[in-house]
Scaffold this active site. Structure first.
Site, PDB file in Angstrom:
ATOM      1  N   PRO A  51       1.459  -6.190   4.647  1.00 16.82           N
ATOM      2  CG  PRO A  51       2.581  -4.397   3.694  1.00 16.82           C
ATOM      3  CD  PRO A  51       2.809  -5.655   4.458  1.00 16.82           C
ATOM      4  CD  GLU A  52      -3.745  -9.646   4.704  1.00 21.89           C
ATOM      5  OE1 GLU A  52      -4.828  -9.970   4.182  1.00 21.89           O
ATOM      6  OE2 GLU A  52      -3.454  -9.903   5.886  1.00 21.89           O
TER       7      GLU A  52
END
Ligand SMILES: [Zn+2]
Length: 286
Positions: A2-3
């Protein structure tokens, strides 16, 4: 992993669940989540805390308590939350922790690969811990191209490696780095310091647009990304280059190519993103 768009989407979903609520009962069943600290001890410390704000910096979720302490959560590869309003969570072999809130609902944390971390910080530690690891927020109103230019100045590393460094700009990971560089029409191997002012401007815009695009689609769902209500994101359907090797570039039709940069799979358009010979002032700076 996840960014920024994924973590921010999770944060927004956790706000109505957590803010104002007390941690009534906490169970942490995986010692890796809190190591080197004892998970039972961390769980006991969390019990009785009341959530003031659910915050985010870069890829860190920050659950700030009224006491001033904060629980820093990093989802790493596969961490996710699931909220069950009735406190009746289904069985899950990958569950690592459960927080029973004072309204009787449960917030479960699951993590297949087990790289995620929970770190409880004392009030005086929180800002220093974050500031040492995370640079400016690229979607903040005051984030300018000159801030990015300051961070890239004098760096010989490929620009992709430079923007993956969380201190350069917060929250950009492998996916959105490739997407931003495609938008800016910059080859990922270009030395960071060789970018001219126009290219830095284009990269600044590219980073913001790529992240905003991800955020609009509630993040991208690859592997185990899940929202606290069990939903998924759709940004993967709008990727311009990431994971699209061999498919035509949307801008010019050239097949997207894949290389490795800083040990990471990297997708780019060999026509739109050319590696220019370093010239003039840029070379002297190097
Ligand atoms: Zn192209």
């Amino acid at each position: 992993m996840p960014e920024l768009p994924e973590v921010e989407t999770v944060r927004r979903r956790l706000v109505p669940v957590l803010e104002g609520r007390g941690f009534a009962d906490v169970e942490i069943t995986d010692a890796r989540l809190t190591r080197p600290l004892d998970p039972v001890e961390v769980a006991r410390e969390l019990e009785g805390e009341r959530v003031a704000v659910v915050d985010r910096r870069g890829k860190y979720l920050i659950v700030r308590f009224e006491s001033g302490r904060a629980l820093l959560v990093h989802l790493r590869m596969t961490g996710s939350f699931l909220h069950d309003a009735l406190g009746q969570l289904p069985d899950d072999p990958h569950r690592r922790a459960v927080v029973r809130l004072d309204d009787g609902s449960d917030v479960a944390y699951r993590d297949v690969r087990r790289f995620g971390t929970w770190l409880l910080l004392e009030p005086a530690e929180v800002d220093a811990y974050i500031d040492a690891r995370v640079g400016r927020e690229p979607l903040a109103a005051g984030y300018r191209a000159r801030h990015l230019a300051e961070e890239l100045k004098g760096r010989r590393a490929p620009v992709k490696a430079a923007i993956l460094d969380q201190r350069t700009v917060a929250g950009v990971g492998n996916i959105y780095a490739d997407e931003a560089l495609w938008r800016a029409q910059i080859h990922p191997l270009t030395p960071a310091a060789a970018l001219g002012p126009d290219e830095v401007q284009a990269l600044h815009r590219g980073i913001r647009r790529a992240l905003q695009g991800g955020l609009r689609r509630q993040g991208s769902t690859l592997r185990d990304y899940r929202l606290p209500d069990g939903g998924t994101g759709g940004a993967q359907h709008e990727f311009k280059v990431y994971g699209r090797g061999g498919e035509p570039c949307e801008r010019c039709g050239t097949p997207i190519d894949k290389i490795r940069v800083a040990g990471r799979g990297t997708w780019y358009c060999p026509s739109c993103q050319r590696l220019e010979p370093v010239a003039g002032e840029a070379r002297r700076r190097l």
